[in-house]
Design a protein around this motif. Structure first.
Motif, PDB file in Angstrom:
ATOM      1  N   TYR A  11     -67.061 -17.379  35.647  1.00 33.73           N
ATOM      2  CA  TYR A  11     -66.460 -18.476  34.884  1.00 33.73           C
ATOM      3  C   TYR A  11     -67.446 -19.606  34.572  1.00 33.73           C
ATOM      4  O   TYR A  11     -67.073 -20.588  33.938  1.00 33.73           O
ATOM      5  CB  TYR A  11     -65.244 -19.027  35.636  1.00 33.73           C
ATOM      6  CG  TYR A  11     -64.220 -17.956  35.906  1.00 33.73           C
ATOM      7  CD1 TYR A  11     -63.493 -17.377  34.872  1.00 33.73           C
ATOM      8  CD2 TYR A  11     -64.013 -17.477  37.195  1.00 33.73           C
ATOM      9  CE1 TYR A  11     -62.570 -16.371  35.118  1.00 33.73           C
ATOM     10  CE2 TYR A  11     -63.093 -16.472  37.444  1.00 33.73           C
ATOM     11  CZ  TYR A  11     -62.378 -15.927  36.402  1.00 33.73           C
ATOM     12  OH  TYR A  11     -61.476 -14.928  36.649  1.00 33.73           O
ATOM     13  N   LYS A  73     -55.292 -15.749  43.836  1.00 33.35           N
ATOM     14  CA  LYS A  73     -54.614 -15.498  42.564  1.00 33.35           C
ATOM     15  C   LYS A  73     -55.393 -14.542  41.674  1.00 33.35           C
ATOM     16  O   LYS A  73     -54.812 -13.780  40.912  1.00 33.35           O
ATOM     17  CB  LYS A  73     -54.379 -16.818  41.839  1.00 33.35           C
ATOM     18  CG  LYS A  73     -53.381 -17.701  42.536  1.00 33.35           C
ATOM     19  CD  LYS A  73     -53.231 -19.030  41.835  1.00 33.35           C
ATOM     20  CE  LYS A  73     -52.299 -19.908  42.659  1.00 33.35           C
ATOM     21  NZ  LYS A  73     -52.229 -21.259  42.170  1.00 33.35           N
ATOM     22  N   GLU A  74     -56.693 -14.577  41.766  1.00 35.37           N
ATOM     23  CA  GLU A  74     -57.549 -13.681  40.984  1.00 35.37           C
ATOM     24  C   GLU A  74     -57.432 -12.238  41.464  1.00 35.37           C
ATOM     25  O   GLU A  74     -57.774 -11.307  40.754  1.00 35.37           O
ATOM     26  CB  GLU A  74     -59.001 -14.161  41.096  1.00 35.37           C
ATOM     27  CG  GLU A  74     -59.986 -13.395  40.259  1.00 35.37           C
ATOM     28  CD  GLU A  74     -61.386 -13.965  40.399  1.00 35.37           C
ATOM     29  OE1 GLU A  74     -62.089 -13.575  41.358  1.00 35.37           O
ATOM     30  OE2 GLU A  74     -61.777 -14.789  39.561  1.00 35.37           O
TER      31      GLU A  74
END
Length: 110
Positions: A11, A73-74
């Motif tokens: 990211y 969450k990923e």
């Protein structure tokens, strides 16, 4: 004890996230991250604990004395789980295992 952040930085946020932390950040191209991470872990010698969630963490986990997979969450790469010693639900929990070794002893007790 030095802390290294080894990442493909998917990211592009690791420098900002780690700006105020006493860590050494190493980033790698996504296609070469796995062997780079493994090489650094091996160069550090015995007693390395590794924390990760991705496919490119497998060689690093195999080279580590302690491998901690993180499911957030990923998500986590399913293949990585069989290379982990412990699975936690946050990076903070992984670090707390190292700071509070009785938790780790309880988890890995045979």
């Amino acid at each position: 004890m030095p802390v290294y952040v080894l990442t493909a930085d998917t990211y592009g946020t690791v420098q900002e996230q780690c700006r105020d932390l006493p860590v050494c950040v190493k980033t790698f191209p996504r296609e070469n991250a796995a062997p780079c991470k493994e090489e650094i872990v091996r160069s550090l010698g015995k007693g390395v604990a590794a924390v990760g969630n991705g496919f490119n963490d497998i060689p690093m986990f195999d080279a580590s004395a302690l491998a901690i997979a993180v499911i957030e969450k990923e998500g986590v790469c399913a293949a990585l789980l069989s290379h982990a010693d412990v699975v936690v639900t946050s990076p903070e929990d992984a670090l707390l295992l190292l700071l509070k070794p009785d938790r780790l002893r309880a988890t890995l007790r045979s």
